[in-house]
Each structure stands twice: as C-alpha cells, then as structure tokens.
Design a protein around this motif. Structure first.
Motif, PDB file in Angstrom:
ATOM      1  N   ALA A   1       0.830  -1.207   0.000  1.00 14.67           N
ATOM      2  CA  ALA A   1       0.000   0.000   0.000  1.00 14.67           C
ATOM      3  C   ALA A   1       0.866   1.258   0.000  1.00 14.67           C
ATOM      4  CB  ALA A   1      -0.932  -0.006   1.207  1.00 14.67           C
ATOM      5  N   ILE A   2       1.937   1.236   0.770  1.00 17.89           N
ATOM      6  CA  ILE A   2       2.851   2.381   0.797  1.00 17.89           C
ATOM      7  C   ILE A   2       3.531   2.541  -0.560  1.00 17.89           C
ATOM      8  CG2 ILE A   2       4.993   3.249   1.809  1.00 17.89           C
ATOM      9  CD1 ILE A   2       4.046   1.999   4.450  1.00 17.89           C
ATOM     10  N   LEU A   3       3.993   1.436  -1.122  1.00 18.54           N
ATOM     11  CA  LEU A   3       4.633   1.493  -2.438  1.00 18.54           C
ATOM     12  C   LEU A   3       3.664   1.986  -3.505  1.00 18.54           C
ATOM     13  CD1 LEU A   3       6.757  -1.776  -2.423  1.00 18.54           C
ATOM     14  CD2 LEU A   3       7.580   0.568  -2.349  1.00 18.54           C
ATOM     15  N   LEU A   4       2.437   1.528  -3.454  1.00 20.13           N
ATOM     16  CA  LEU A   4       1.436   1.955  -4.427  1.00 20.13           C
ATOM     17  C   LEU A   4       1.188   3.461  -4.343  1.00 20.13           C
ATOM     18  CD1 LEU A   4      -0.594   0.994  -6.591  1.00 20.13           C
ATOM     19  CD2 LEU A   4      -2.263   0.815  -4.751  1.00 20.13           C
ATOM     20  N   ALA A   5       1.077   3.981  -3.136  1.00 14.06           N
ATOM     21  CA  ALA A   5       0.864   5.420  -2.968  1.00 14.06           C
ATOM     22  C   ALA A   5       2.064   6.215  -3.482  1.00 14.06           C
ATOM     23  CB  ALA A   5       0.605   5.741  -1.496  1.00 14.06           C
ATOM     24  N   ASP A   6       3.257   5.734  -3.203  1.00 14.37           N
ATOM     25  CA  ASP A   6       4.462   6.432  -3.651  1.00 14.37           C
ATOM     26  C   ASP A   6       4.598   6.379  -5.170  1.00 14.37           C
ATOM     27  OD1 ASP A   6       6.877   7.854  -2.806  1.00 14.37           O
ATOM     28  OD2 ASP A   6       7.906   6.149  -3.710  1.00 14.37           O
ATOM     29  N   ILE A   7       4.337   5.232  -5.744  1.00 14.31           N
ATOM     30  CA  ILE A   7       4.394   5.101  -7.201  1.00 14.31           C
ATOM     31  C   ILE A   7       3.339   5.985  -7.854  1.00 14.31           C
ATOM     32  CG2 ILE A   7       3.965   3.482  -9.101  1.00 14.31           C
ATOM     33  CD1 ILE A   7       5.324   1.338  -7.320  1.00 14.31           C
ATOM     34  N   TRP A   8       2.162   6.032  -7.253  1.00 11.66           N
ATOM     35  CA  TRP A   8       1.072   6.854  -7.786  1.00 11.66           C
ATOM     36  C   TRP A   8       1.471   8.333  -7.823  1.00 11.66           C
ATOM     37  CZ3 TRP A   8      -3.520   5.679  -9.971  1.00 11.66           C
ATOM     38  CH2 TRP A   8      -4.447   6.705 -10.107  1.00 11.66           C
ATOM     39  N   GLN A   9       2.202   8.782  -6.827  1.00 15.55           N
ATOM     40  CA  GLN A   9       2.594  10.190  -6.779  1.00 15.55           C
ATOM     41  C   GLN A   9       3.719  10.505  -7.764  1.00 15.55           C
ATOM     42  OE1 GLN A   9       4.155  11.630  -3.053  1.00 15.55           O
ATOM     43  NE2 GLN A   9       4.319  13.715  -3.817  1.00 15.55           N
ATOM     44  N   TRP A  10       4.703   9.635  -7.892  1.00 12.91           N
ATOM     45  CA  TRP A  10       5.917   9.985  -8.620  1.00 12.91           C
ATOM     46  C   TRP A  10       5.976   9.516 -10.061  1.00 12.91           C
ATOM     47  CZ3 TRP A  10       8.907  13.725  -7.283  1.00 12.91           C
ATOM     48  CH2 TRP A  10       8.884  14.132  -5.958  1.00 12.91           C
ATOM     49  N   THR A  11       5.083   8.647 -10.499  1.00 15.64           N
ATOM     50  CA  THR A  11       5.108   8.179 -11.881  1.00 15.64           C
ATOM     51  C   THR A  11       4.922   9.309 -12.893  1.00 15.64           C
ATOM     52  OG1 THR A  11       4.418   5.973 -11.239  1.00 15.64           O
ATOM     53  CG2 THR A  11       4.032   6.594 -13.518  1.00 15.64           C
ATOM     54  N   PRO A  12       4.001  10.241 -12.689  1.00 13.59           N
ATOM     55  CA  PRO A  12       3.863  11.321 -13.685  1.00 13.59           C
ATOM     56  C   PRO A  12       5.139  12.144 -13.870  1.00 13.59           C
ATOM     57  CG  PRO A  12       1.954  11.284 -12.260  1.00 13.59           C
ATOM     58  CD  PRO A  12       2.941  10.325 -11.678  1.00 13.59           C
ATOM     59  N   PHE A  13       5.860  12.390 -12.802  1.00 12.29           N
ATOM     60  CA  PHE A  13       7.101  13.157 -12.920  1.00 12.29           C
ATOM     61  C   PHE A  13       8.144  12.381 -13.717  1.00 12.29           C
ATOM     62  CE2 PHE A  13      11.197  14.597 -10.967  1.00 12.29           C
ATOM     63  CZ  PHE A  13      11.217  15.832 -11.587  1.00 12.29           C
ATOM     64  N   MET A  14       8.248  11.088 -13.456  1.00 10.00           N
ATOM     65  CA  MET A  14       9.198  10.265 -14.209  1.00 10.00           C
ATOM     66  C   MET A  14       8.809  10.203 -15.686  1.00 10.00           C
ATOM     67  SD  MET A  14      11.539   9.338 -12.154  1.00 10.00           S
ATOM     68  CE  MET A  14      11.399  10.794 -11.185  1.00 10.00           C
ATOM     69  N   VAL A  15       7.522  10.115 -15.960  1.00  8.33           N
ATOM     70  CA  VAL A  15       7.050  10.103 -17.349  1.00  8.33           C
ATOM     71  C   VAL A  15       7.399  11.423 -18.031  1.00  8.33           C
ATOM     72  CG1 VAL A  15       4.973  10.074 -18.792  1.00  8.33           C
ATOM     73  CG2 VAL A  15       5.254   8.388 -16.989  1.00  8.33           C
ATOM     74  N   LEU A  16       7.254  12.532 -17.331  1.00  7.14           N
ATOM     75  CA  LEU A  16       7.613  13.831 -17.914  1.00  7.14           C
ATOM     76  C   LEU A  16       9.102  13.923 -18.229  1.00  7.14           C
ATOM     77  CD1 LEU A  16       5.455  16.398 -15.929  1.00  7.14           C
ATOM     78  CD2 LEU A  16       5.333  15.847 -18.347  1.00  7.14           C
ATOM     79  N   ILE A  17       9.931  13.383 -17.358  1.00  8.70           N
ATOM     80  CA  ILE A  17      11.374  13.396 -17.617  1.00  8.70           C
ATOM     81  C   ILE A  17      11.691  12.575 -18.868  1.00  8.70           C
ATOM     82  CG2 ILE A  17      13.616  12.613 -16.762  1.00  8.70           C
ATOM     83  CD1 ILE A  17      12.689  13.358 -13.959  1.00  8.70           C
ATOM     84  N   ILE A  18      11.122  11.381 -18.951  1.00  2.83           N
ATOM     85  CA  ILE A  18      11.368  10.514 -20.112  1.00  2.83           C
ATOM     86  C   ILE A  18      10.787  11.149 -21.376  1.00  2.83           C
ATOM     87  CG2 ILE A  18      10.972   8.220 -21.095  1.00  2.83           C
ATOM     88  CD1 ILE A  18      12.836   8.248 -18.655  1.00  2.83           C
TER      89      ILE A  18
END
Length: 142
Positions: free
Chosen positions: A12-29
């Motif tokens: 659950a913690i990993l899911l919340a963290d991934i949910w928050q930071w995936t858009p930023f990583m996608v923007l970088i890529i």
C-alpha cells in the motif's frame, strides 16, 4: 484488514508512492524523447528496421542518460519516505513498514537526538557514495 498484514501494508505504501511519482518520471522521459534527433530514426526506417529494433538499438541507447538521471532522482527520493509510512501505517504492523527515515524520526521524537542525528548523517553519507557511484557508472553529466 489490508494494512494489518506486513506484505500488503508495504504494498500500500509502495502503491501510494508510485502513484505520486510516476507522472514526474514520465515527464522526464518524455522530455528526453522529444529532444532526440529525428535523423537516426529516418535512417533506420530507410534501412528497414522495425519498431522493436528501432526502440532497442536507437531509442533506449540515446535515452540512457535521461533514464539514469530519472532513476537517480527517484532513488534519492526513496530514502526520504516518511510521510506515507506515518500516515498509512505509522510503521506497523510492528515495524514491518518502518523505513530508515521513519525510524530516525521516531528516535528523534523520543528524545535521543544524538542517535537520530548520527543515523541521519550515515544515511546522507550512504546516499552521497551511492549517488557518486551511480553517476560514474552511467557517466551522467549535469
């Protein structure tokens, strides 16, 4: 019930963290993809390369440093996870979801300031060493 099991609480913690930071990583890529030159892709198309070959032999190698920077940013950010652990599980069940930063914060708030400061300093030194090794390994220039 989900947060009472160690494995699912951590998930659950990993899911919340991934949910928050995936858009930023996608923007970088995506920024890295937009900056790639078009000529090698045109040459590959003329040479008859299919999509998978183009991706594996052109796109990924050219994005290597962008991906390395994104992984470095994300890796350093993972060391500071405190808020999700505190809000979602408070380190529980037991200490199953307790991260190093959460542990240092818990020690700090119990009043053992020197130990918490030492722990935080050790984390900082480890982060600096690992980041330097990562930058040297992937030859990332800023």
């Amino acid at each position: 019930p989900i947060l009472t099991q160690p494995g699912t609480a951590l998930a659950a913690i990993l899911l919340a963290d991934i949910w928050q930071w995936t858009p930023f990583m996608v923007l970088i890529i995506l920024a890295g993809l937009r900056a790639l030159p078009k000529e090698p892709f045109e040459a590959a198309a003329i040479d008859g390369a299919n999509g998978i070959q183009t991706f594996l032999r052109l796109t990924l190698p050219m994005l290597r440093k962008v991906i390395a920077v994104a992984v470095l940013i994300r890796g350093v950010d993972l060391f500071r996870i405190y808020d999700y652990v505190y809000i979602i599980t408070a380190g529980g069940p037991g200490t199953a979801t307790e991260t190093l930063s959460f542990y240092a914060g818990r020690i700090y708030f119990t009043g053992d300031f020197p130990y918490a400061a030492t722990l935080s300093l050790i984390v900082l030194v480890v982060l600096i060493v690992v980041s330097n090794l990562f930058v040297r390994l992937f030859k990332v220039r800023f």
